[in-house]
Design a protein around this motif. Structure first.
Motif, PDB file in Angstrom:
ATOM      1  N   THR A  51       0.706  -1.690  -0.453  1.00 46.23           N
ATOM      2  CA  THR A  51       0.246  -0.055  -0.268  1.00 46.23           C
ATOM      3  C   THR A  51       0.869   1.461   0.075  1.00 46.23           C
ATOM      4  O   THR A  51       0.507   2.081  -0.679  1.00 46.23           O
ATOM      5  CB  THR A  51      -0.782  -0.366   1.000  1.00 46.23           C
ATOM      6  OG1 THR A  51      -1.248  -1.311   1.189  1.00 46.23           O
ATOM      7  CG2 THR A  51      -1.653   1.076   1.188  1.00 46.23           C
ATOM      8  N   TRP A  52       1.523   1.510   0.750  1.00 45.10           N
ATOM      9  CA  TRP A  52       3.247   2.657   0.568  1.00 45.10           C
ATOM     10  C   TRP A  52       3.444   2.789  -0.319  1.00 45.10           C
ATOM     11  O   TRP A  52       3.512   3.685  -0.673  1.00 45.10           O
ATOM     12  CB  TRP A  52       3.576   2.421   2.109  1.00 45.10           C
ATOM     13  CG  TRP A  52       2.537   2.149   3.503  1.00 45.10           C
ATOM     14  CD1 TRP A  52       3.413   0.782   4.280  1.00 45.10           C
ATOM     15  CD2 TRP A  52       2.429   2.617   3.823  1.00 45.10           C
ATOM     16  NE1 TRP A  52       2.916   1.174   5.267  1.00 45.10           N
ATOM     17  CE2 TRP A  52       2.364   2.472   5.678  1.00 45.10           C
ATOM     18  CE3 TRP A  52       2.090   4.708   4.189  1.00 45.10           C
ATOM     19  CZ2 TRP A  52       1.064   3.231   6.215  1.00 45.10           C
ATOM     20  CZ3 TRP A  52       1.731   5.319   4.412  1.00 45.10           C
ATOM     21  CH2 TRP A  52       1.356   4.312   6.220  1.00 45.10           C
ATOM     22  N   PHE A  53       4.028   1.881  -0.618  1.00 43.55           N
ATOM     23  CA  PHE A  53       4.868   1.922  -2.477  1.00 43.55           C
ATOM     24  C   PHE A  53       3.708   2.688  -3.561  1.00 43.55           C
ATOM     25  O   PHE A  53       3.867   3.425  -4.489  1.00 43.55           O
ATOM     26  CB  PHE A  53       4.982   0.571  -3.162  1.00 43.55           C
ATOM     27  CG  PHE A  53       6.376   0.194  -1.987  1.00 43.55           C
ATOM     28  CD1 PHE A  53       7.344   0.965  -2.868  1.00 43.55           C
ATOM     29  CD2 PHE A  53       6.198  -0.886  -1.211  1.00 43.55           C
ATOM     30  CE1 PHE A  53       8.582   0.570  -1.640  1.00 43.55           C
ATOM     31  CE2 PHE A  53       7.458  -0.940  -0.920  1.00 43.55           C
ATOM     32  CZ  PHE A  53       9.042  -0.433  -1.084  1.00 43.55           C
ATOM     33  N   LEU A  54       2.306   1.961  -3.240  1.00 40.15           N
ATOM     34  CA  LEU A  54       1.486   2.442  -4.666  1.00 40.15           C
ATOM     35  C   LEU A  54       0.714   4.106  -3.579  1.00 40.15           C
ATOM     36  O   LEU A  54       0.687   4.662  -4.725  1.00 40.15           O
ATOM     37  CB  LEU A  54      -0.102   1.312  -3.719  1.00 40.15           C
ATOM     38  CG  LEU A  54       0.391  -0.478  -4.678  1.00 40.15           C
ATOM     39  CD1 LEU A  54      -0.933  -0.630  -4.458  1.00 40.15           C
ATOM     40  CD2 LEU A  54       0.771   0.102  -6.126  1.00 40.15           C
ATOM     41  N   ILE A  55       1.009   4.183  -2.769  1.00 45.35           N
ATOM     42  CA  ILE A  55       0.471   5.642  -2.742  1.00 45.35           C
ATOM     43  C   ILE A  55       1.869   6.599  -2.915  1.00 45.35           C
ATOM     44  O   ILE A  55       1.092   7.553  -3.693  1.00 45.35           O
ATOM     45  CB  ILE A  55       0.104   5.228  -1.100  1.00 45.35           C
ATOM     46  CG1 ILE A  55      -0.539   5.063   0.142  1.00 45.35           C
ATOM     47  CG2 ILE A  55       0.555   7.113  -0.907  1.00 45.35           C
ATOM     48  CD1 ILE A  55      -1.396   4.175   0.572  1.00 45.35           C
ATOM     49  N   ALA A  56       3.191   5.905  -2.101  1.00 46.28           N
ATOM     50  CA  ALA A  56       4.233   7.263  -2.796  1.00 46.28           C
ATOM     51  C   ALA A  56       4.140   7.207  -4.606  1.00 46.28           C
ATOM     52  O   ALA A  56       4.401   7.957  -4.773  1.00 46.28           O
ATOM     53  CB  ALA A  56       5.157   5.955  -2.776  1.00 46.28           C
ATOM     54  N   GLY A  57       3.260   5.800  -5.181  1.00 46.26           N
ATOM     55  CA  GLY A  57       3.800   5.425  -6.918  1.00 46.26           C
ATOM     56  C   GLY A  57       2.497   6.837  -7.119  1.00 46.26           C
ATOM     57  O   GLY A  57       2.805   7.478  -8.153  1.00 46.26           O
ATOM     58  N   ALA A  58       1.649   6.489  -6.362  1.00 46.19           N
ATOM     59  CA  ALA A  58       0.243   7.877  -6.853  1.00 46.19           C
ATOM     60  C   ALA A  58       0.965   9.589  -6.872  1.00 46.19           C
ATOM     61  O   ALA A  58       0.324  10.142  -7.089  1.00 46.19           O
ATOM     62  CB  ALA A  58      -0.985   7.412  -6.565  1.00 46.19           C
ATOM     63  N   LEU A  59       0.976   9.474  -5.850  1.00 47.65           N
ATOM     64  CA  LEU A  59       1.425  10.795  -5.328  1.00 47.65           C
ATOM     65  C   LEU A  59       2.601  11.701  -6.489  1.00 47.65           C
ATOM     66  O   LEU A  59       2.487  12.745  -7.237  1.00 47.65           O
ATOM     67  CB  LEU A  59       2.191  11.370  -3.355  1.00 47.65           C
ATOM     68  CG  LEU A  59       1.156  11.218  -3.023  1.00 47.65           C
ATOM     69  CD1 LEU A  59       1.495  10.493  -1.522  1.00 47.65           C
ATOM     70  CD2 LEU A  59      -0.355  11.873  -2.691  1.00 47.65           C
ATOM     71  N   MET A  60       3.420  10.174  -6.428  1.00 48.90           N
ATOM     72  CA  MET A  60       4.169  11.022  -7.465  1.00 48.90           C
ATOM     73  C   MET A  60       3.704  11.273  -8.928  1.00 48.90           C
ATOM     74  O   MET A  60       4.551  12.126  -9.624  1.00 48.90           O
ATOM     75  CB  MET A  60       5.441  10.021  -7.878  1.00 48.90           C
ATOM     76  CG  MET A  60       6.583  10.235  -6.632  1.00 48.90           C
ATOM     77  SD  MET A  60       7.939   9.047  -6.972  1.00 48.90           S
ATOM     78  CE  MET A  60       8.936  10.242  -7.812  1.00 48.90           C
ATOM     79  N   PHE A  61       2.848  10.802  -9.343  1.00 47.96           N
ATOM     80  CA  PHE A  61       2.200  10.621 -11.036  1.00 47.96           C
ATOM     81  C   PHE A  61       2.010  11.892 -10.307  1.00 47.96           C
ATOM     82  O   PHE A  61       1.336  12.645 -11.503  1.00 47.96           O
ATOM     83  CB  PHE A  61       1.344   9.612 -10.830  1.00 47.96           C
ATOM     84  CG  PHE A  61       0.536   9.818 -12.289  1.00 47.96           C
ATOM     85  CD1 PHE A  61       0.879   8.865 -13.283  1.00 47.96           C
ATOM     86  CD2 PHE A  61      -0.673  10.202 -12.293  1.00 47.96           C
ATOM     87  CE1 PHE A  61       0.064   9.267 -14.478  1.00 47.96           C
ATOM     88  CE2 PHE A  61      -1.767  10.512 -13.635  1.00 47.96           C
ATOM     89  CZ  PHE A  61      -1.004  10.072 -14.053  1.00 47.96           C
ATOM     90  N   ILE A  62       1.205  12.434  -9.315  1.00 48.14           N
ATOM     91  CA  ILE A  62       0.079  13.790  -9.277  1.00 48.14           C
ATOM     92  C   ILE A  62       0.869  14.738  -9.408  1.00 48.14           C
ATOM     93  O   ILE A  62       0.869  16.036 -10.105  1.00 48.14           O
ATOM     94  CB  ILE A  62      -0.655  13.619  -7.407  1.00 48.14           C
ATOM     95  CG1 ILE A  62      -1.904  12.370  -8.834  1.00 48.14           C
ATOM     96  CG2 ILE A  62      -1.123  15.622  -8.435  1.00 48.14           C
ATOM     97  CD1 ILE A  62      -2.507  12.645  -7.082  1.00 48.14           C
ATOM     98  N   TYR A  63       2.082  14.842  -8.958  1.00 52.48           N
ATOM     99  CA  TYR A  63       3.615  15.304  -8.692  1.00 52.48           C
ATOM    100  C   TYR A  63       3.814  15.805  -9.541  1.00 52.48           C
ATOM    101  O   TYR A  63       4.282  17.147 -10.102  1.00 52.48           O
ATOM    102  CB  TYR A  63       4.077  15.576  -7.409  1.00 52.48           C
ATOM    103  CG  TYR A  63       5.008  16.757  -7.499  1.00 52.48           C
ATOM    104  CD1 TYR A  63       4.910  17.847  -6.819  1.00 52.48           C
ATOM    105  CD2 TYR A  63       6.583  16.386  -7.743  1.00 52.48           C
ATOM    106  CE1 TYR A  63       5.507  19.344  -6.175  1.00 52.48           C
ATOM    107  CE2 TYR A  63       7.562  17.243  -6.945  1.00 52.48           C
ATOM    108  CZ  TYR A  63       6.965  18.704  -6.724  1.00 52.48           C
ATOM    109  OH  TYR A  63       7.607  19.499  -6.495  1.00 52.48           O
TER     110      TYR A  63
END
Length: 312
Positions: A51-63
């Motif tokens: 979950t943490w890796f997926l959230i980090a990837g999603a945040l990087m996608f937005i930023y």
């Protein structure tokens, strides 16, 4: 695309610092994709850390929409500094655009909107798909003209749009055709289509022939469990175990390669449109030894480029 790539790197040869923003975008894109696929990989093993890796990837996608625009503005400023005869560094260019945070936020939000429109285009059909596709292409073109307007003349969005309207009136007749250069972005899909096809076939073949020797977390079971009517086809039969791991790896490598190529194409477009903007709006600032090459480069004239000496 080949013409632009060759001669853009000729221009980069004048100042290797132009590679800095591209390398930074490559690192960011690779990190974002690695995080996301690591999360997916761990999810197959039912690991709570996924979950943490997926959230980090999603945040990087937005930023990424804001990060990439900052890097592109830096590249645009570097290109202008090089075109007028200087050798600016990436640090100097970043300081020059340090007060452009409102423009970066505006471009990032508009890029996000364009990405949403592009996603809707793929779900629509007929006239609506054409309309949405046209909006995406127009924004791509406007975006790459706004970058130098912001980076060089430090304009706001409203003044930048007004400058673009005047810019088109000053385009020499010989250069009118380059306003359609935004289609260059479509080259990525053209190049990647056979890569994805061959990669998928290779991944399926490896999953079939080596499936019994791969981690069980990615196992799809025997082919008889997938399809009860599976016949025996040489070494492949109902008892053959299929594993998704090779397909997963192929998809990861394909997405990574696609992202890196997209960043390279974007960098080429930023350099091209910055030089185009400089040639029209700040022609008096151009280094004298660059003018002849620049005219042929902007006009996409292979013959003239071949006849003029390459910069070093």
């Amino acid at each position: 695309m080949g013409f632009l790539a060759r001669h853009t790197f000729t221009i980069v040869g004048r100042n290797r610092a132009l590679l800095g923003p591209l390398i930074v975008m490559w690192i960011y894109a690779a990190a974002m994709i690695v995080l996301f696929f690591t999360g997916l990989f761990l999810a197959f093993y039912e690991s709570g850390n996924s979950t943490w890796f997926l959230i980090a990837g999603a945040l990087m996608f937005i930023y990424k929409f804001f990060f990439y625009n900052r890097a592109e503005l830096t590249l645009s400023r570097l290109t202008y500094g090089t075109a007028i005869g200087g050798s600016p560094t990436r640090g100097e260019a970043r300081r020059e655009i340090a007060d452009l945070k409102p423009q970066i936020r505006t471009l990032g939000l508009l890029d996000m909107a364009a990405a949403w429109v592009a996603s809707r285009k793929n779900k629509e059909g007929g006239l609506m798909a054409l309309l949405l596709g046209g909006i995406v292409e127009v924004w791509d073109l406007v975006n790459h003209f706004l970058l130098p307007a912001f980076a060089i003349d430090r304009l706001g969005l409203q003044d930048g749009i007004a400058k673009l309207k005047r810019l088109k009136d000053h385009v020499p007749e010989a250069l009118v055709g380059v306003f359609g250069i935004d289609i260059m972005g479509g080259v990525i899909g053209t190049l990647m289509a056979p890569v994805y096809l061959l990669g998928a076939l290779a991944g399926i073949a490896c999953g079939l022939f080596l499936g019994g020797h791969m981690p069980g977390a990615f196992s799809a079971g025997t082919l008889s469990e997938i399809s009860r009517d599976m016949p025996q086809l040489g070494p492949i039969g109902p008892d053959t175990v299929f594993n998704w791991l090779p397909v997963f790896v192929i998809v990861f490598l394909g997405v990574l390669l696609h992202a890196l190529m997209a960043r390279a194409v974007t960098a080429i477009k930023v350099v091209y449109f910055t030089l185009f903007y400089t040639r029209i709006m700040h022609a008096e600032d151009l280094a004298p030894d660059m003018r002849a090459d620049l005219e042929a480069y902007l006009d996409l004239d292979e013959g003239e480029m071949a006849d003029s000496p390459a910069p070093v």
